[in-house]
Design a protein around this motif. Structure first.
Motif, PDB file in Angstrom:
ATOM      1  N   ALA A 237      45.034  56.073  31.953  1.00 36.80           N
ATOM      2  CA  ALA A 237      46.148  55.118  31.975  1.00 36.80           C
ATOM      3  C   ALA A 237      46.097  54.253  33.228  1.00 36.80           C
ATOM      4  O   ALA A 237      46.290  53.028  33.174  1.00 36.80           O
ATOM      5  N   ALA A 238      45.812  54.878  34.379  1.00 35.93           N
ATOM      6  CA  ALA A 238      45.742  54.140  35.643  1.00 35.93           C
ATOM      7  C   ALA A 238      44.564  53.176  35.648  1.00 35.93           C
ATOM      8  O   ALA A 238      44.688  52.016  36.087  1.00 35.93           O
ATOM      9  N   LEU A 239      43.417  53.618  35.134  1.00 32.50           N
ATOM     10  CA  LEU A 239      42.227  52.769  35.110  1.00 32.50           C
ATOM     11  C   LEU A 239      42.422  51.589  34.159  1.00 32.50           C
ATOM     12  O   LEU A 239      42.006  50.459  34.460  1.00 32.50           O
ATOM     13  N   THR A 240      43.064  51.835  33.019  1.00 33.67           N
ATOM     14  CA  THR A 240      43.340  50.752  32.065  1.00 33.67           C
ATOM     15  C   THR A 240      44.195  49.677  32.727  1.00 33.67           C
ATOM     16  O   THR A 240      43.919  48.473  32.586  1.00 33.67           O
ATOM     17  N   ARG A 241      45.222  50.106  33.466  1.00 30.75           N
ATOM     18  CA  ARG A 241      46.087  49.154  34.169  1.00 30.75           C
ATOM     19  C   ARG A 241      45.291  48.341  35.200  1.00 30.75           C
ATOM     20  O   ARG A 241      45.409  47.125  35.278  1.00 30.75           O
ATOM     21  N   ASP A 242      44.439  49.022  35.972  1.00 31.31           N
ATOM     22  CA  ASP A 242      43.688  48.343  37.032  1.00 31.31           C
ATOM     23  C   ASP A 242      42.627  47.405  36.470  1.00 31.31           C
ATOM     24  O   ASP A 242      42.383  46.320  37.023  1.00 31.31           O
ATOM     25  N   VAL A 243      41.990  47.796  35.370  1.00 28.34           N
ATOM     26  CA  VAL A 243      40.995  46.915  34.742  1.00 28.34           C
ATOM     27  C   VAL A 243      41.680  45.682  34.161  1.00 28.34           C
ATOM     28  O   VAL A 243      41.175  44.554  34.293  1.00 28.34           O
ATOM     29  N   ASN A 244      42.832  45.879  33.523  1.00 28.05           N
ATOM     30  CA  ASN A 244      43.580  44.735  32.977  1.00 28.05           C
ATOM     31  C   ASN A 244      43.984  43.770  34.084  1.00 28.05           C
ATOM     32  O   ASN A 244      43.936  42.546  33.923  1.00 28.05           O
ATOM     33  N   GLU A 245      44.396  44.329  35.231  1.00 27.21           N
ATOM     34  CA  GLU A 245      44.791  43.489  36.366  1.00 27.21           C
ATOM     35  C   GLU A 245      43.603  42.674  36.867  1.00 27.21           C
ATOM     36  O   GLU A 245      43.727  41.484  37.180  1.00 27.21           O
ATOM     37  N   MET A 246      42.426  43.308  36.922  1.00 29.93           N
ATOM     38  CA  MET A 246      41.218  42.606  37.375  1.00 29.93           C
ATOM     39  C   MET A 246      40.797  41.554  36.351  1.00 29.93           C
ATOM     40  O   MET A 246      40.322  40.469  36.709  1.00 29.93           O
ATOM     41  N   GLU A 247      40.999  41.872  35.076  1.00 28.36           N
ATOM     42  CA  GLU A 247      40.649  40.921  34.021  1.00 28.36           C
ATOM     43  C   GLU A 247      41.482  39.648  34.135  1.00 28.36           C
ATOM     44  O   GLU A 247      40.983  38.531  33.959  1.00 28.36           O
ATOM     45  N   VAL A 248      42.774  39.810  34.463  1.00 23.52           N
ATOM     46  CA  VAL A 248      43.651  38.660  34.619  1.00 23.52           C
ATOM     47  C   VAL A 248      43.124  37.751  35.727  1.00 23.52           C
ATOM     48  O   VAL A 248      43.146  36.521  35.617  1.00 23.52           O
ATOM     49  N   ARG A 249      42.603  38.355  36.823  1.00 19.78           N
ATOM     50  CA  ARG A 249      42.052  37.563  37.917  1.00 19.78           C
ATOM     51  C   ARG A 249      40.897  36.667  37.435  1.00 19.78           C
ATOM     52  O   ARG A 249      40.752  35.542  37.903  1.00 19.78           O
ATOM     53  N   THR A 250      40.117  37.176  36.505  1.00 22.71           N
ATOM     54  CA  THR A 250      38.978  36.384  36.022  1.00 22.71           C
ATOM     55  C   THR A 250      39.428  35.182  35.187  1.00 22.71           C
ATOM     56  O   THR A 250      38.643  34.271  34.935  1.00 22.71           O
ATOM     57  N   LEU A 251      40.698  35.190  34.745  1.00 29.03           N
ATOM     58  CA  LEU A 251      41.217  34.053  33.982  1.00 29.03           C
ATOM     59  C   LEU A 251      41.629  32.905  34.903  1.00 29.03           C
ATOM     60  O   LEU A 251      41.912  31.802  34.441  1.00 29.03           O
ATOM     61  N   LEU A 252      41.666  33.166  36.207  1.00 25.22           N
ATOM     62  CA  LEU A 252      42.052  32.134  37.175  1.00 25.22           C
ATOM     63  C   LEU A 252      40.814  31.354  37.591  1.00 25.22           C
ATOM     64  O   LEU A 252      40.211  31.600  38.639  1.00 25.22           O
ATOM     65  N   ASN A 253      40.407  30.419  36.749  1.00 23.72           N
ATOM     66  CA  ASN A 253      39.191  29.651  37.006  1.00 23.72           C
ATOM     67  C   ASN A 253      39.448  28.152  37.061  1.00 23.72           C
ATOM     68  O   ASN A 253      38.545  27.347  36.865  1.00 23.72           O
ATOM     69  N   GLY A 254      40.718  27.759  37.308  1.00 22.60           N
ATOM     70  CA  GLY A 254      41.034  26.348  37.450  1.00 22.60           C
ATOM     71  C   GLY A 254      40.499  25.791  38.762  1.00 22.60           C
ATOM     72  O   GLY A 254      40.088  26.537  39.657  1.00 22.60           O
ATOM     73  N   GLU A 255      40.538  24.471  38.907  1.00 25.42           N
ATOM     74  CA  GLU A 255      39.943  23.808  40.064  1.00 25.42           C
ATOM     75  C   GLU A 255      40.512  24.307  41.389  1.00 25.42           C
ATOM     76  O   GLU A 255      39.793  24.466  42.377  1.00 25.42           O
ATOM     77  N   TYR A 256      41.824  24.566  41.424  1.00 25.63           N
ATOM     78  CA  TYR A 256      42.469  24.959  42.673  1.00 25.63           C
ATOM     79  C   TYR A 256      42.963  26.404  42.666  1.00 25.63           C
ATOM     80  O   TYR A 256      43.618  26.840  43.609  1.00 25.63           O
ATOM     81  N   ASP A 257      42.673  27.154  41.605  1.00 29.79           N
ATOM     82  CA  ASP A 257      43.252  28.482  41.444  1.00 29.79           C
ATOM     83  C   ASP A 257      42.948  29.431  42.607  1.00 29.79           C
ATOM     84  O   ASP A 257      43.751  30.311  42.922  1.00 29.79           O
ATOM     85  N   ALA A 258      41.791  29.283  43.237  1.00 36.19           N
ATOM     86  CA  ALA A 258      41.394  30.225  44.290  1.00 36.19           C
ATOM     87  C   ALA A 258      42.112  29.975  45.611  1.00 36.19           C
ATOM     88  O   ALA A 258      41.957  30.742  46.557  1.00 36.19           O
TER      89      ALA A 258
ATOM     90  N   ALA B 228      54.511  29.291  52.550  1.00 38.02           N
ATOM     91  CA  ALA B 228      53.120  29.451  52.135  1.00 38.02           C
ATOM     92  C   ALA B 228      52.837  30.921  51.868  1.00 38.02           C
ATOM     93  O   ALA B 228      53.309  31.790  52.604  1.00 38.02           O
ATOM     94  N   VAL B 229      52.077  31.189  50.805  1.00 39.72           N
ATOM     95  CA  VAL B 229      51.557  32.529  50.536  1.00 39.72           C
ATOM     96  C   VAL B 229      50.070  32.477  50.858  1.00 39.72           C
ATOM     97  O   VAL B 229      49.298  31.811  50.159  1.00 39.72           O
ATOM     98  N   LYS B 230      49.689  33.138  51.940  1.00 38.01           N
ATOM     99  CA  LYS B 230      48.345  32.974  52.488  1.00 38.01           C
ATOM    100  C   LYS B 230      47.418  34.072  51.995  1.00 38.01           C
ATOM    101  O   LYS B 230      47.128  35.035  52.707  1.00 38.01           O
ATOM    102  N   ALA B 231      46.979  33.908  50.761  1.00 35.32           N
ATOM    103  CA  ALA B 231      46.059  34.863  50.157  1.00 35.32           C
ATOM    104  C   ALA B 231      45.197  34.127  49.141  1.00 35.32           C
ATOM    105  O   ALA B 231      45.677  33.188  48.489  1.00 35.32           O
ATOM    106  N   PRO B 232      43.925  34.513  48.985  1.00 31.54           N
ATOM    107  CA  PRO B 232      43.086  33.893  47.956  1.00 31.54           C
ATOM    108  C   PRO B 232      43.713  34.069  46.575  1.00 31.54           C
ATOM    109  O   PRO B 232      44.289  35.116  46.273  1.00 31.54           O
ATOM    110  N   TYR B 233      43.638  33.023  45.775  1.00 25.61           N
ATOM    111  CA  TYR B 233      44.153  33.006  44.402  1.00 25.61           C
ATOM    112  C   TYR B 233      45.684  33.054  44.330  1.00 25.61           C
ATOM    113  O   TYR B 233      46.238  33.247  43.255  1.00 25.61           O
ATOM    114  N   ALA B 234      46.349  32.841  45.463  1.00 24.55           N
ATOM    115  CA  ALA B 234      47.816  32.820  45.419  1.00 24.55           C
ATOM    116  C   ALA B 234      48.307  31.664  44.552  1.00 24.55           C
ATOM    117  O   ALA B 234      49.272  31.810  43.802  1.00 24.55           O
TER     118      ALA B 234
END
Length: 375
Positions: free
Chosen positions: A103-124, A181-187
């Protein structure tokens, strides 16, 4: 959980993780880490402090991303062994442990998968967020302050630094507006789905008759400007005013005129900064915010032209994007994704990851549908 159930779940996780590794491009990630490590080891690195900070921050971020992906892969392999062991020995305790980790791994993989959807020009990029009280008087100002706390608590939970640039306090309670400002990559890519109008329904604490009140606050999210962005602002196009920083109720918090307000005359955009002690620092920060707003304006104008050429109606999904109902029942509901929860206290305390994830997945689906329609 039956053996067949977890076997299929493990297969699905394997496919998702393989897809994540392909999008992240682990080999390219390692190559960039090696290059940045060489730069970080250079004896003259800190002769340019701004560049040194960028190199070390980027290196730390990429190393963290690589550890995450490698960690997920290792956990998946270990989990497969754990299930095999539990079944071979018919050990209920080990099986229960494996199911908890699944259950924990499924949650963490899903969270990482969402990050891969952030591929817009300024998303990072890092994010600049502005919250404004809208209709609803003092309740709206109070709601704007509630949203500020919600986002800062969310950032705290993730370890993301937040820097507040300017706060305009309302007279009775709450805030008229705030920029931070939120100072983090992909914020930016992460928080951009929070943009739009938020609505609060509750019994007003400011109404002596205890009536129900509906109030609104607007959230704007734009990417932070980088040196590579071509944003030139001629001096004759801006007006700079200095004033004394103020706190709640108009109380002066600084004895000098260090706060800075910049007005961009052609567009009427106004930005302010009062968080620094130095007028020079406040001016530099305000100029950075102004450039970010002009960059976003330029991006929106270009997108509007593209949409017009393609026959896109350009309907914004941002307006009226979420409702927070505290009376007569408790519910927070996203009006785009239909995601909802009855735990309003947790949401207002910064537990908004499920809403953000649903928003990112919804946006991706909308983009795919638009692309299919235009094809």
């Amino acid at each position: 959980m039956a053996a067949a159930d977890h076997t299929q779940t493990l297969k699905d996780l394997e496919q998702t993780l393989t897809s994540i590794e392909a999008v992240v491009d682990v080999d390219k990630l390692r190559q960039e880490i090696d290059e940045l490590s060489e730069q970080a080891a250079a004896p003259d690195l800190w002769s340019d402090q701004e560049r040194a900070q960028k190199v070390t921050q980027r290196l730390s971020y990429l190393q963290g991303e690589l550890r995450k992906v490698q960690g997920l892969r290792q956990r998946l392999e270990d989990l497969q062994v754990l299930f095999e062991l539990a079944e071979a020995e018919n050990d209920a305790e080990t099986l229960a442990e494996a199911e908890r980790e699944l259950a924990a791994l499924t949650r963490d993989v899903n969270e990482m998968e969402v990050r891969t959807l952030l591929n817009g020009e300024y998303d990072a990029r890092e994010a600049l967020v502005t919250i404004r009280a809208e209709a609803g008087g003092v309740d709206a100002a109070d709601f704007a302050q509630m949203l500020l706390r919600m986002y800062t608590r969310w950032a705290e939970r993730h370890g993301y630094p937040v820097e507040i640039y300017d706060t305009s306090y309302a007279e009775e309670a709450g805030i008229k507006s705030v920029t931070f400002a939120v100072k983090a990559p992909y914020a930016y890519g992460t928080l951009s789905v929070e943009q739009g109008t938020h609505r609060l329904v509750r019994i007003s604490p400011f109404d002596n008759q205890g009536r129900r009140q509906t109030s609104f606050a607007g959230v704007e999210v734009i990417p932070v400007v980088e040196q590579t962005d071509d944003i030139e602002i001629p001096e004759d196009e801006i007006r700079i005013d200095v004033y004394r920083s103020s706190g709640p109720g108009g109380q002066g918090v600084n004895t000098t005129d260090s706060a800075v307000r910049i007005t961009h005359l052609p567009t009427g955009i106004v930005v302010s900064c009062q968080n620094e002690r130095s007028q020079l620092q406040n001016k530099a920060t305000a100029m950075a915010v102004l450039k970010a707003k002009l960059l976003e304006r330029k991006r929106q104008e270009e997108q509007a032209k593209i949409d017009a050429l393609k026959g896109d109606g350009g309907g914004s999904w941002g307006n009226q994007m979420r409702s927070y109902v505290l009376h007569p029942y408790q519910m927070v509901k996203d009006l785009r994704t239909e995601h909802e929860t009855g735990n309003t206290a947790a949401v207002l305390d910064g537990e908004i990851d499920d809403f953000i994830e649903a928003g990112i997945r919804w946006r991706r689906k909308q983009q795919q549908q638009q692309q299919a329609t235009r094809a």
